[in-house]
Design a protein around this motif. Structure first.
Motif, PDB file in Angstrom:
ATOM      1  N   CYS A 200       0.833  -1.212   0.000  1.00  0.00           N
ATOM      2  CA  CYS A 200       0.000   0.000   0.000  1.00  0.00           C
ATOM      3  C   CYS A 200       0.863   1.256   0.000  1.00  0.00           C
ATOM      4  O   CYS A 200       0.611   2.187  -0.776  1.00  0.00           O
ATOM      5  N   LEU A 201       1.886   1.283   0.846  1.00  0.00           N
ATOM      6  CA  LEU A 201       2.764   2.448   0.899  1.00  0.00           C
ATOM      7  C   LEU A 201       3.517   2.638  -0.412  1.00  0.00           C
ATOM      8  O   LEU A 201       3.663   3.767  -0.899  1.00  0.00           O
ATOM      9  N   VAL A 205       3.326   5.944  -2.768  1.00  0.00           N
ATOM     10  CA  VAL A 205       4.532   6.748  -2.995  1.00  0.00           C
ATOM     11  C   VAL A 205       5.002   6.639  -4.445  1.00  0.00           C
ATOM     12  O   VAL A 205       5.251   7.652  -5.114  1.00  0.00           O
TER      13      VAL A 205
END
Length: 339
Positions: A200-201, A205
């Motif tokens: 998810c990160l 990003v």
């Protein structure tokens, strides 16, 4: 969490797009044709930018890098599914699956970054034209591409190492035509919270970051283009980034559509079919979009084909032979001609 896989699994099963035997020949033909078109089209873009000195600019430097990444992107998945269909064997080894995850995430992230870098290049060319040669010098262009590679490689290594820490159960069937990261993680028996968090990160990003910068650059460019007084000037300014906008819309539109639909529906086969759009169709269409809408690429391709045609008719030593006006008779040059 143990760093070793407790189940010692050796292989996964790729279920593909359809389990209907009657559709396998059709799927094989479609994937093979799309793969050949993708490789040929992107190779032509690379050869055109290398062979034509007029295209030795930052814009086409980034475009040739994007074409190379698209070839690698499709080569990560399509050859394996072609082999599986041809041999009627759906098996992919554990090591092969991890390797496929690593390279797929690598080239997917590179696509994101290169599209953002190309957007920045267009932004500087339109909004700060007087500083373009300084801001986009060869050293800066090389650093931008190098930074994209470094971040993408680190992300792909992280994602693949995170999968190596997981333990898997007896269900080794992946309802996809390649080892898609989320599909593999969801097969694990161990806790996948950390994996889901990292995915998810990384998506926010490495996916949201470039997309946000692209949208911001286009907003600034539109405001600058609207300030141009002549209609011809506005059209010329917009046409320089129209191809890039088409590719961005196609890539992000299809990829976001796949992941948003996968969050709503549980039909994995539908998600796999939709994944074909951004992982296969988009790299195939990129050369057509850039070549059909770009006069410079058209001229470079015509020169490239003209050179290839001349080399197919005349031997490279023919000109030297014909230039020898003394000591060599004209009839001796006939042997150089390929009839």
């Amino acid at each position: 969490m143990s760093p070793e896989n407790d189940t010692q699994i050796s292989e996964f099963l790729l279920l593909g797009l359809s389990e209907n035997p009657e559709l396998q020949s059709l799927i094989f033909g479609l994937f093979l044709s799309m793969y050949l078109v993708t490789v040929l089209g992107n190779l032509l873009i690379i050869l055109a930018t290398i062979s034509d000195s007029h295209l030795h600019t930052p814009m086409y430097f980034f475009l040739s890098n994007l074409s190379f990444v698209d070839i690698c992107f499709t080569s990560t998945t399509i050859p394996k599914i072609l082999v599986n269909i041809q041999t009627q064997n759906k098996v992919i080894t554990y090591a092969g699956c991890i390797t496929q995850i690593q390279f797929f995430t690598l080239f997917a992230a590179l696509d994101n970054f290169l599209l953002a870098v190309m957007a920045y290049d267009h932004f500087v060319a339109i909004c700060h034209p007087l500083h373009y040669t300084v801001s986009m010098n060869p050293h800066v262009c090389g650093l931008l591409v190098l930074a994209s590679w470094i971040v993408s490689v680190l992300n792909s290594l992280l994602q693949s190492l995170m999968v190596l820490w997981l333990s898997f159960c007896t269900n080794m069937e992946i309802p996809h035509f390649f080892c898609e990261l989320n599909q593999v993680v969801h097969l694990a028996c161990s806790d996948t919270f950390l994996n889901d968090l990292v995915v998810c990160l990384a998506s926010v990003v490495l996916g949201g970051g470039p997309l946000t910068s692209i949208l911001y650059s286009y907003c600034k460019r539109v405001s600058n283009i609207r300030a141009i007084s002549s209609a011809q000037g506005r059209y010329k300014a917009f046409s320089t980034c129209a191809s890039h906008l088409s590719v961005v819309s196609l890539f992000y539109g299809t990829s976001l559509g796949v992941y948003l639909s996968s969050a709503v529906t549980q039909n994995s086969h539908s998600t796999a079919t939709a994944s074909v759009m951004y992982s296969v169709v988009t790299p195939m269409l990129n050369p057509f979009i850039y070549s059909l809408r770009n006069q410079d690429i058209k001229r470079a391709l015509r020169r490239l084909f003209r050179k290839a045609t001349m080399k197919g008719v005349f031997h490279p030593g023919l000109d030297k032979c014909l230039s020898r006006r003394s000591k060599v008779r004209a009839s001796n040059c006939d042997s150089w001609i390929k009839w």
